[in-house]
Design a protein around this motif. Structure first.
Motif, PDB file in Angstrom:
ATOM      1  N   ILE A  86       0.939  -1.368  -0.095  1.00  0.00           N
ATOM      2  CA  ILE A  86      -0.005   0.078  -0.073  1.00  0.00           C
ATOM      3  C   ILE A  86       1.078   1.212  -0.120  1.00  0.00           C
ATOM      4  O   ILE A  86       1.631   1.480   0.825  1.00  0.00           O
ATOM      5  CB  ILE A  86      -0.954  -0.031   1.042  1.00  0.00           C
ATOM      6  CG1 ILE A  86      -1.842  -1.224   1.214  1.00  0.00           C
ATOM      7  CG2 ILE A  86      -1.934   1.325   1.211  1.00  0.00           C
ATOM      8  CD1 ILE A  86      -2.806  -1.584   2.572  1.00  0.00           C
ATOM      9  N   VAL A 122      -7.489  -5.753   1.997  1.00  0.00           N
ATOM     10  CA  VAL A 122      -6.378  -5.062   2.263  1.00  0.00           C
ATOM     11  C   VAL A 122      -6.475  -4.231   3.669  1.00  0.00           C
ATOM     12  O   VAL A 122      -7.588  -3.700   3.745  1.00  0.00           O
ATOM     13  CB  VAL A 122      -6.353  -4.126   0.954  1.00  0.00           C
ATOM     14  CG1 VAL A 122      -5.095  -3.058   1.279  1.00  0.00           C
ATOM     15  CG2 VAL A 122      -6.442  -4.518  -0.224  1.00  0.00           C
ATOM     16  N   ILE A 134      -4.813   6.459  -2.625  1.00  0.00           N
ATOM     17  CA  ILE A 134      -4.463   5.237  -2.318  1.00  0.00           C
ATOM     18  C   ILE A 134      -3.835   4.093  -3.327  1.00  0.00           C
ATOM     19  O   ILE A 134      -4.756   3.825  -4.425  1.00  0.00           O
ATOM     20  CB  ILE A 134      -5.340   4.433  -1.266  1.00  0.00           C
ATOM     21  CG1 ILE A 134      -5.938   5.442  -0.074  1.00  0.00           C
ATOM     22  CG2 ILE A 134      -4.780   3.098  -0.849  1.00  0.00           C
ATOM     23  CD1 ILE A 134      -6.784   5.007   0.793  1.00  0.00           C
ATOM     24  N   VAL A 136      -2.642   0.432  -4.388  1.00  0.00           N
ATOM     25  CA  VAL A 136      -2.411  -1.078  -3.870  1.00  0.00           C
ATOM     26  C   VAL A 136      -1.843  -1.605  -5.018  1.00  0.00           C
ATOM     27  O   VAL A 136      -2.359  -1.801  -6.056  1.00  0.00           O
ATOM     28  CB  VAL A 136      -3.670  -1.767  -3.403  1.00  0.00           C
ATOM     29  CG1 VAL A 136      -3.568  -3.130  -3.019  1.00  0.00           C
ATOM     30  CG2 VAL A 136      -4.436  -0.749  -2.407  1.00  0.00           C
TER      31      VAL A 136
END
Length: 224
Positions: A86, A122, A134, A136
């Motif tokens: 992340i 997550v 964000i 990932v």
């Protein structure tokens, strides 16, 4: 009086299982699919190992991510997940099956024990410190032995039901796609052949599309 007390006690014992079930149902965790507005898929097929390697980069606005829910992706149950990050920081992940989804899933069979998909959650423990976007990243691979098609050609294929890419069931997603193979391979997404360019000893198949939840894509790689 004693008869009334005995009757009340008997009714209470009969009702206890019902009372015990209610907290269990209420405590079922709430889950949501990670609301990626962009998805970058880079795949590499090893003809020697007969493996298909995936690197997924999913980008979402922080404002669209619900940190109170279990946010995650549907991935193939057969996937060997190698790593997750992340915002460029390694993180753990969890696989869940008993979840309540928002919005509700149209087909609950996705969560069945015999489903080819699994929900990978997550962790968002550092949500307050996350930037406005964000990101990932997930790396995994699938063992993909060749099979002969109707024309006797070696090929591999994946159906949408296997969630070979983490498609969202409730919203469209802009996808940038690249597959690297040896030069003798051709790629089809759905019914369409994907254009390619040859570079030395590799072939790059590149596509851009908006994924439609109602028309998910299959993948097929065939030897020329």
């Amino acid at each position: 009086m004693k008869k009334s007390l005995l009757l009340f006690t008997a009714l209470l014992i009969l009702c206890l299982p019902l009372f015990a079930q209610e907290p269990s149902e209420l405590s079922t965790p709430l889950a949501k699919q990670f609301p990626a507005k962009e998805l970058n898929l880079e795949l590499r097929f090893s003809a020697e190992l007969q493996r298909l390697y995936f690197q997924v980069v999913a980008i979402a606005d922080k404002a669209d991510v619900d940190d109170l829910a279990h946010m995650g992706f549907f991935l193939p149950k057969a996937a060997h997940i190698q790593a997750m990050q992340i915002n460029n920081k390694p993180t753990r992940f969890r696989i869940y099956s008993k979840l309540t989804f928002s919005p509700p899933l149209e087909d609950e069979r996705i969560l069945a024990d015999d489903s080819p998909a699994q929900f990978c959650v997550v962790p968002l423990d550092d949500y307050p410190q996350f930037p406005e976007q964000i990101i990932v990243k997930i790396n995994y691979y699938l063992d993909m032995p060749f099979e002969a098609n109707a024309f006797g050609q070696d090929c591999i294929s994946l159906s949408p039901e296997e969630f070979w890419y983490p498609r969202n069931l409730s919203q469209g997603t802009d996808i940038s796609f690249k597959l690297i193979t040896i030069p003798q391979m051709r790629l089809s997404l759905g019914e369409n052949l994907v254009p390619y360019e040859d570079h030395d000893f590799r072939r790059e198949h590149v596509a851009k599309f908006t994924d439609n939840p109602a028309k998910p894509l299959s993948l097929r790689i065939t030897k020329d």
